[in-house]
Design an enzyme around this catalytic site. Structure first.
Site, PDB file in Angstrom:
ATOM      1  N   SER A 137       0.795  -1.236   0.000  1.00 42.66           N
ATOM      2  CA  SER A 137       0.000   0.000   0.000  1.00 42.66           C
ATOM      3  C   SER A 137       0.826   1.284   0.000  1.00 42.66           C
ATOM      4  CB  SER A 137      -0.948   0.014   1.209  1.00 42.66           C
ATOM      5  OG  SER A 137      -2.052  -0.830   0.984  1.00 42.66           O
ATOM      6  N   LYS A 178       0.365   3.751  -2.782  1.00 47.65           N
ATOM      7  CA  LYS A 178      -0.683   4.768  -2.773  1.00 47.65           C
ATOM      8  C   LYS A 178      -0.116   6.187  -2.662  1.00 47.65           C
ATOM      9  CE  LYS A 178      -4.452   1.927  -0.859  1.00 47.65           C
ATOM     10  NZ  LYS A 178      -3.897   0.618  -0.547  1.00 47.65           N
ATOM     11  N   SER A 221      -6.343   3.957   3.891  1.00 47.03           N
ATOM     12  CA  SER A 221      -5.711   3.135   2.856  1.00 47.03           C
ATOM     13  C   SER A 221      -6.760   2.424   2.009  1.00 47.03           C
ATOM     14  CB  SER A 221      -4.752   2.104   3.480  1.00 47.03           C
ATOM     15  OG  SER A 221      -3.881   1.570   2.523  1.00 47.03           O
TER      16      SER A 221
END
Length: 395
Positions: free
Chosen positions: A62, A65, A127
Protein backbone atom coordinates in the site's frame (compact mmCIF):
# COMPACT_ATOMS: atom_id res chain seq x y z
CA UNK A 1 34.35 29.21 12.46
CA UNK A 2 37.85 28.01 11.62
CA UNK A 3 36.72 24.37 11.51
CA UNK A 4 33.91 25.27 9.12
CA UNK A 5 36.35 27.04 6.79
CA UNK A 6 38.64 24.02 6.80
CA UNK A 7 35.71 21.77 5.94
CA UNK A 8 34.78 23.93 2.96
CA UNK A 9 38.40 24.01 1.82
CA UNK A 10 38.55 20.22 1.96
CA UNK A 11 35.43 19.92 -0.15
CA UNK A 12 36.75 22.33 -2.77
CA UNK A 13 39.95 20.35 -2.99
CA UNK A 14 37.96 17.23 -3.91
CA UNK A 15 35.45 19.01 -6.12
CA UNK A 16 37.23 18.53 -9.45
CA UNK A 17 37.79 14.80 -9.19
CA UNK A 18 36.95 13.05 -12.49
CA UNK A 19 33.25 12.33 -12.82
CA UNK A 20 34.00 8.76 -13.82
CA UNK A 21 35.98 7.98 -10.66
CA UNK A 22 34.55 4.98 -8.83
CA UNK A 23 33.83 5.29 -5.13
CA UNK A 24 35.10 2.47 -2.90
CA UNK A 25 32.50 -0.06 -1.73
CA UNK A 26 30.60 1.04 1.38
CA UNK A 27 31.94 -0.11 4.72
CA UNK A 28 29.76 -1.84 7.25
CA UNK A 29 27.63 0.63 9.18
CA UNK A 30 27.89 0.64 12.96
CA UNK A 31 24.14 1.17 13.15
CA UNK A 32 22.08 -1.87 12.19
CA UNK A 33 18.43 -2.58 11.46
CA UNK A 34 16.47 -5.80 11.07
CA UNK A 35 14.63 -4.32 8.09
CA UNK A 36 15.79 -5.94 4.83
CA UNK A 37 15.23 -2.62 3.03
CA UNK A 38 15.71 0.76 4.73
CA UNK A 39 16.72 4.35 4.19
CA UNK A 40 16.80 7.49 6.34
CA UNK A 41 17.05 10.94 4.77
CA UNK A 42 16.95 14.54 5.94
CA UNK A 43 13.94 16.15 4.31
CA UNK A 44 15.25 19.66 3.62
CA UNK A 45 18.33 18.64 1.65
CA UNK A 46 17.62 15.02 0.82
CA UNK A 47 20.88 14.01 2.49
CA UNK A 48 21.10 10.27 3.16
CA UNK A 49 21.93 9.41 6.78
CA UNK A 50 21.54 5.64 6.60
CA UNK A 51 20.69 3.09 3.94
CA UNK A 52 20.41 -0.66 3.54
CA UNK A 53 19.60 -2.26 0.18
CA UNK A 54 18.02 1.08 -0.73
CA UNK A 55 18.29 0.49 -4.48
CA UNK A 56 17.09 -3.11 -4.52
CA UNK A 57 13.65 -3.66 -6.13
CA UNK A 58 10.89 -4.59 -3.69
CA UNK A 59 7.11 -4.85 -3.59
CA UNK A 60 5.60 -1.64 -2.16
CA UNK A 61 2.17 -2.95 -1.11
CA UNK A 62 0.00 0.00 0.00
CA UNK A 63 2.96 2.37 0.07
CA UNK A 64 2.32 2.62 -3.70
CA UNK A 65 -0.68 4.77 -2.77
CA UNK A 66 1.76 7.63 -2.21
CA UNK A 67 2.27 7.71 -5.96
CA UNK A 68 -1.48 7.59 -6.56
CA UNK A 69 -1.81 10.55 -4.20
CA UNK A 70 0.88 12.48 -6.10
CA UNK A 71 -0.94 12.09 -9.41
CA UNK A 72 -4.25 13.14 -7.83
CA UNK A 73 -2.71 16.10 -5.97
CA UNK A 74 -1.03 17.34 -9.14
CA UNK A 75 -4.31 17.13 -11.06
CA UNK A 76 -6.03 19.23 -8.41
CA UNK A 77 -3.16 21.72 -8.38
CA UNK A 78 -3.48 22.05 -12.16
CA UNK A 79 -7.26 22.38 -11.88
CA UNK A 80 -7.91 19.20 -13.90
CA UNK A 81 -9.81 17.84 -10.90
CA UNK A 82 -11.55 19.53 -7.98
CA UNK A 83 -12.19 18.46 -4.42
CA UNK A 84 -15.93 18.84 -4.98
CA UNK A 85 -16.11 16.60 -8.05
CA UNK A 86 -18.26 13.52 -7.46
CA UNK A 87 -17.05 10.08 -8.51
CA UNK A 88 -19.21 7.00 -9.01
CA UNK A 89 -18.07 3.83 -7.24
CA UNK A 90 -18.00 1.34 -10.10
CA UNK A 91 -18.55 -2.38 -9.72
CA UNK A 92 -14.85 -2.89 -10.38
CA UNK A 93 -13.85 -0.48 -7.59
CA UNK A 94 -16.42 -1.99 -5.23
CA UNK A 95 -15.60 -5.63 -5.97
CA UNK A 96 -11.79 -5.30 -6.16
CA UNK A 97 -11.32 -2.70 -3.44
CA UNK A 98 -14.56 -2.47 -1.48
CA UNK A 99 -16.29 -4.60 1.15
CA UNK A 100 -16.33 -7.83 -0.95
CA UNK A 101 -12.52 -7.71 -1.36
CA UNK A 102 -11.64 -8.29 2.28
CA UNK A 103 -8.82 -5.74 2.04
CA UNK A 104 -8.33 -2.12 3.08
CA UNK A 105 -11.52 -0.29 2.15
CA UNK A 106 -13.63 2.76 2.91
CA UNK A 107 -16.80 0.63 2.52
CA UNK A 108 -18.19 2.88 -0.20
CA UNK A 109 -21.46 1.50 -1.55
CA UNK A 110 -21.77 0.21 -5.09
CA UNK A 111 -22.88 2.94 -7.55
CA UNK A 112 -22.78 5.61 -4.84
CA UNK A 113 -21.28 8.99 -5.64
CA UNK A 114 -18.42 10.19 -3.44
CA UNK A 115 -16.69 13.55 -3.55
CA UNK A 116 -13.00 13.65 -4.39
CA UNK A 117 -12.05 15.13 -1.02
CA UNK A 118 -13.63 12.15 0.77
CA UNK A 119 -11.91 9.68 -1.53
CA UNK A 120 -8.59 11.36 -0.81
CA UNK A 121 -9.10 11.19 2.95
CA UNK A 122 -9.97 7.52 2.69
CA UNK A 123 -6.91 6.83 0.53
CA UNK A 124 -4.60 8.65 2.94
CA UNK A 125 -6.08 7.73 6.34
CA UNK A 126 -7.84 4.39 5.78
CA UNK A 127 -5.71 3.14 2.86
CA UNK A 128 -8.99 2.51 1.03
CA UNK A 129 -8.43 0.42 -2.10
CA UNK A 130 -11.91 1.26 -3.38
CA UNK A 131 -11.14 4.96 -3.02
CA UNK A 132 -7.90 4.61 -5.02
CA UNK A 133 -9.53 2.63 -7.83
CA UNK A 134 -12.42 5.11 -8.03
CA UNK A 135 -9.98 8.02 -8.31
CA UNK A 136 -7.97 6.17 -10.97
CA UNK A 137 -11.09 5.44 -13.01
CA UNK A 138 -12.33 9.02 -12.67
CA UNK A 139 -9.05 10.44 -13.94
CA UNK A 140 -8.00 7.90 -16.57
CA UNK A 141 -11.00 5.70 -17.32
CA UNK A 142 -9.36 2.55 -15.97
CA UNK A 143 -6.50 1.44 -13.73
CA UNK A 144 -4.01 0.34 -16.42
CA UNK A 145 -4.19 3.76 -18.07
CA UNK A 146 -3.84 5.42 -14.67
CA UNK A 147 -0.77 3.25 -13.96
CA UNK A 148 0.78 4.59 -17.16
CA UNK A 149 0.19 8.11 -15.86
CA UNK A 150 1.73 7.11 -12.53
CA UNK A 151 4.89 5.87 -14.22
CA UNK A 152 5.17 8.94 -16.44
CA UNK A 153 4.86 11.20 -13.43
CA UNK A 154 7.27 9.04 -11.40
CA UNK A 155 9.95 9.56 -14.04
CA UNK A 156 9.30 13.31 -14.05
CA UNK A 157 9.95 13.62 -10.31
CA UNK A 158 13.04 11.41 -10.34
CA UNK A 159 11.80 7.97 -9.33
CA UNK A 160 14.05 6.23 -11.81
CA UNK A 161 13.99 2.66 -10.49
CA UNK A 162 10.30 2.13 -9.78
CA UNK A 163 7.38 0.77 -11.78
CA UNK A 164 3.75 1.06 -10.73
CA UNK A 165 1.16 -1.42 -12.02
CA UNK A 166 -1.98 -0.21 -10.24
CA UNK A 167 -3.31 2.50 -7.95
CA UNK A 168 -3.55 0.40 -4.78
CA UNK A 169 -0.31 -1.55 -4.39
CA UNK A 170 -2.23 -4.84 -4.53
CA UNK A 171 0.07 -7.71 -5.61
CA UNK A 172 1.29 -7.57 -9.19
CA UNK A 173 4.57 -9.02 -10.52
CA UNK A 174 5.24 -5.79 -12.43
CA UNK A 175 4.95 -3.61 -9.33
CA UNK A 176 8.45 -2.78 -8.06
CA UNK A 177 9.93 0.19 -6.21
CA UNK A 178 13.05 0.97 -4.21
CA UNK A 179 13.36 2.38 -0.71
CA UNK A 180 15.32 5.32 -2.11
CA UNK A 181 12.56 6.16 -4.58
CA UNK A 182 9.93 5.98 -1.83
CA UNK A 183 11.95 8.39 0.32
CA UNK A 184 12.22 10.78 -2.63
CA UNK A 185 8.49 10.49 -3.23
CA UNK A 186 7.72 11.25 0.41
CA UNK A 187 10.03 14.29 0.34
CA UNK A 188 8.35 15.48 -2.85
CA UNK A 189 4.86 15.18 -1.35
CA UNK A 190 5.88 17.09 1.78
CA UNK A 191 7.52 19.90 -0.18
CA UNK A 192 5.14 20.25 -3.13
CA UNK A 193 1.73 19.72 -1.50
CA UNK A 194 1.73 21.42 1.92
CA UNK A 195 -2.04 21.89 1.62
CA UNK A 196 -2.59 18.13 1.48
CA UNK A 197 0.21 16.80 3.65
CA UNK A 198 -1.61 17.43 7.00
CA UNK A 199 -4.10 14.71 5.99
CA UNK A 200 -1.41 12.13 6.69
CA UNK A 201 -1.45 13.00 10.40
CA UNK A 202 -5.22 12.69 10.84
CA UNK A 203 -5.94 9.84 13.24
CA UNK A 204 -9.31 8.61 11.93
CA UNK A 205 -11.90 8.88 9.20
CA UNK A 206 -15.54 7.77 9.18
CA UNK A 207 -17.47 6.76 6.09
CA UNK A 208 -20.73 4.87 5.76
CA UNK A 209 -20.95 5.08 9.57
CA UNK A 210 -17.76 3.04 9.91
CA UNK A 211 -14.92 4.71 11.80
CA UNK A 212 -11.39 3.57 10.96
CA UNK A 213 -8.08 4.56 12.52
CA UNK A 214 -5.01 5.75 10.68
CA UNK A 215 -2.78 2.70 10.22
CA UNK A 216 0.50 4.56 10.83
CA UNK A 217 1.82 3.40 14.25
CA UNK A 218 4.34 6.24 14.50
CA UNK A 219 1.60 8.86 15.00
CA UNK A 220 0.88 7.64 18.54
CA UNK A 221 4.48 7.37 19.74
CA UNK A 222 5.10 11.01 20.67
CA UNK A 223 8.18 11.32 18.46
CA UNK A 224 6.92 14.15 16.22
CA UNK A 225 5.62 11.83 13.49
CA UNK A 226 3.04 13.27 11.08
CA UNK A 227 2.99 10.80 8.14
CA UNK A 228 2.93 8.95 5.85
CA UNK A 229 1.94 5.39 4.82
CA UNK A 230 2.10 1.75 5.88
CA UNK A 231 1.86 -1.34 3.70
CA UNK A 232 1.58 -5.10 3.96
CA UNK A 233 1.20 -8.08 1.67
CA UNK A 234 2.48 -11.60 2.16
CA UNK A 235 5.02 -11.10 -0.64
CA UNK A 236 6.22 -7.68 0.50
CA UNK A 237 6.13 -8.11 4.27
CA UNK A 238 5.44 -5.14 6.55
CA UNK A 239 6.59 -1.75 5.35
CA UNK A 240 6.31 1.92 6.27
CA UNK A 241 7.17 5.34 4.90
CA UNK A 242 7.32 7.70 7.87
CA UNK A 243 8.29 11.26 8.64
CA UNK A 244 8.84 13.10 11.90
CA UNK A 245 10.03 16.51 13.07
CA UNK A 246 12.08 17.27 16.18
CA UNK A 247 13.62 20.67 16.98
CA UNK A 248 12.97 21.90 13.46
CA UNK A 249 14.66 18.90 11.83
CA UNK A 250 12.49 16.70 9.60
CA UNK A 251 13.59 13.16 8.80
CA UNK A 252 12.02 10.61 6.45
CA UNK A 253 12.36 6.87 7.01
CA UNK A 254 11.45 3.92 4.78
CA UNK A 255 11.48 0.30 5.95
CA UNK A 256 10.11 -2.78 4.22
CA UNK A 257 10.20 -6.55 4.31
CA UNK A 258 9.65 -6.96 8.07
CA UNK A 259 7.90 -9.99 9.55
CA UNK A 260 5.39 -8.36 11.90
CA UNK A 261 3.61 -5.04 12.40
CA UNK A 262 5.49 -4.62 15.70
CA UNK A 263 8.83 -5.11 13.95
CA UNK A 264 7.81 -2.46 11.44
CA UNK A 265 6.96 0.05 14.14
CA UNK A 266 10.02 -0.74 16.27
CA UNK A 267 12.53 -0.55 13.41
CA UNK A 268 11.10 2.65 11.94
CA UNK A 269 11.18 4.31 15.34
CA UNK A 270 14.71 3.07 16.03
CA UNK A 271 16.00 4.45 12.75
CA UNK A 272 14.34 7.83 13.31
CA UNK A 273 15.77 8.09 16.83
CA UNK A 274 19.21 7.19 15.47
CA UNK A 275 18.91 10.16 13.12
CA UNK A 276 17.60 12.67 15.65
CA UNK A 277 20.06 11.75 18.39
CA UNK A 278 23.13 10.86 16.40
CA UNK A 279 23.54 13.71 13.90
CA UNK A 280 24.22 17.42 13.89
CA UNK A 281 23.91 19.89 11.03
CA UNK A 282 26.95 21.51 9.42
CA UNK A 283 26.73 24.24 6.80
CA UNK A 284 29.08 23.61 3.89
CA UNK A 285 28.09 26.36 1.45
CA UNK A 286 25.73 29.31 1.57
CA UNK A 287 23.59 30.41 -1.37
CA UNK A 288 25.80 31.90 -4.12
CA UNK A 289 29.02 30.64 -2.48
CA UNK A 290 31.56 29.54 -5.09
CA UNK A 291 31.85 25.76 -4.96
CA UNK A 292 34.51 25.43 -7.67
CA UNK A 293 35.05 26.06 -11.36
CA UNK A 294 34.37 24.19 -14.58
CA UNK A 295 36.05 24.37 -17.96
CA UNK A 296 34.58 26.62 -20.68
CA UNK A 297 35.03 26.03 -24.41
CA UNK A 298 35.19 28.94 -26.85
CA UNK A 299 34.83 31.73 -24.29
CA UNK A 300 36.71 34.86 -23.30
CA UNK A 301 38.04 32.84 -20.37
CA UNK A 302 38.81 29.18 -19.93
CA UNK A 303 36.65 28.49 -16.89
CA UNK A 304 33.65 29.74 -14.95
CA UNK A 305 32.89 29.70 -11.24
CA UNK A 306 29.88 27.62 -10.23
CA UNK A 307 27.76 28.40 -7.18
CA UNK A 308 25.23 26.55 -5.08
CA UNK A 309 21.56 27.25 -5.77
CA UNK A 310 20.64 26.73 -2.12
CA UNK A 311 22.26 26.41 1.27
CA UNK A 312 24.25 23.18 1.35
CA UNK A 313 23.97 21.52 4.76
CA UNK A 314 25.11 18.09 5.76
CA UNK A 315 24.17 16.10 8.83
CA UNK A 316 27.25 14.50 10.36
CA UNK A 317 27.37 11.90 13.10
CA UNK A 318 28.07 13.39 16.50
CA UNK A 319 31.50 12.52 17.84
CA UNK A 320 32.52 10.70 14.67
CA UNK A 321 35.54 11.76 12.65
CA UNK A 322 33.84 11.29 9.30
CA UNK A 323 35.60 12.13 6.06
CA UNK A 324 33.61 14.55 3.92
CA UNK A 325 34.47 14.81 0.23
CA UNK A 326 32.80 16.18 -2.86
CA UNK A 327 33.13 16.62 -6.59
CA UNK A 328 31.46 18.63 -9.30
CA UNK A 329 29.79 16.49 -11.97
CA UNK A 330 28.92 18.16 -15.26
CA UNK A 331 28.94 17.62 -19.02
CA UNK A 332 31.83 19.63 -20.32
CA UNK A 333 33.59 21.61 -21.31
CA UNK A 334 30.66 24.06 -21.19
CA UNK A 335 30.22 25.82 -24.49
CA UNK A 336 30.31 29.65 -24.45
CA UNK A 337 28.47 31.92 -24.18
CA UNK A 338 27.58 31.11 -20.58
CA UNK A 339 24.86 33.10 -18.83
CA UNK A 340 25.01 33.89 -15.13
CA UNK A 341 22.52 31.60 -13.40
CA UNK A 342 22.76 28.92 -16.11
CA UNK A 343 22.38 25.42 -14.66
CA UNK A 344 25.72 23.57 -14.77
CA UNK A 345 25.80 20.14 -13.20
CA UNK A 346 25.67 19.21 -9.54
CA UNK A 347 27.96 18.92 -6.56
CA UNK A 348 27.93 15.44 -5.04
CA UNK A 349 28.89 15.18 -1.38
CA UNK A 350 30.07 11.98 0.31
CA UNK A 351 29.87 11.25 4.02
CA UNK A 352 32.55 8.63 4.45
CA UNK A 353 32.03 6.16 1.60
CA UNK A 354 28.35 6.95 1.07
CA UNK A 355 26.93 9.42 -1.42
CA UNK A 356 24.87 11.62 0.87
CA UNK A 357 23.83 14.69 -1.06
CA UNK A 358 23.43 16.15 -4.56
CA UNK A 359 22.87 19.89 -4.99
CA UNK A 360 22.35 21.71 -8.34
CA UNK A 361 24.98 24.24 -9.39
CA UNK A 362 24.74 27.27 -11.64
CA UNK A 363 27.16 29.68 -13.27
CA UNK A 364 28.20 32.45 -10.90
CA UNK A 365 29.12 34.80 -13.74
CA UNK A 366 28.62 35.28 -17.46
CA UNK A 367 31.28 34.27 -19.98
CA UNK A 368 30.84 35.75 -23.48
CA UNK A 369 31.91 33.89 -26.59
CA UNK A 370 35.58 34.45 -27.38
CA UNK A 371 37.22 35.71 -30.53
CA UNK A 372 37.74 33.49 -33.55
CA UNK A 373 41.36 32.96 -32.46
CA UNK A 374 40.33 31.95 -28.94
CA UNK A 375 37.75 29.50 -30.30
CA UNK A 376 40.31 28.01 -32.69
CA UNK A 377 42.80 27.50 -29.86
CA UNK A 378 40.14 25.81 -27.73
CA UNK A 379 39.19 23.57 -30.66
CA UNK A 380 42.81 22.56 -31.16
CA UNK A 381 43.18 21.88 -27.44
CA UNK A 382 40.07 19.70 -27.38
CA UNK A 383 41.27 17.82 -30.49
CA UNK A 384 44.59 17.07 -28.79
CA UNK A 385 42.86 15.97 -25.60
CA UNK A 386 40.59 13.74 -27.69
CA UNK A 387 43.61 12.04 -29.27
CA UNK A 388 45.15 11.56 -25.82
CA UNK A 389 41.93 10.05 -24.50
CA UNK A 390 41.71 7.73 -27.51
CA UNK A 391 45.30 6.64 -26.90
CA UNK A 392 44.60 5.93 -23.24
CA UNK A 393 41.66 3.71 -24.20
CA UNK A 394 43.85 1.64 -26.51
CA UNK A 395 46.45 0.86 -23.79
Amino acid sequence: MRSCALLVAAIVSFALAPASAQQPPPKKEEFQTAAPFAILIEAESGAVLFEKSADQPMFPSSMAKLMTAEVVFQAIKQKRLTLEDEVTISENAWRKGGAPSGGSTMYAQLNSRVKVHDLIRSMVIQSGNDACIALAEAMSGNEPTFATAMNKRAQEIGLTKSNFANSTGLPDPAMKVTARDLSRLARHLIREYPEFYPLYSEREFTWNKIKQQNRNPLLALGIGADGLKTGYTSDAGYGLVGSAVQNGLRLIVVVNGLKTAKDRSDEARKILEFGFRGFESRELFRVADTVGEVKVYGGTQGSVNVVATSVVKLLLQRGANEKVSAKIVYSGPVKAPVEKGQRIGVVKVWRGDHLSLEVPLEAGESVPAGTLVQRALDAASEFAIGLFRAGVKRI
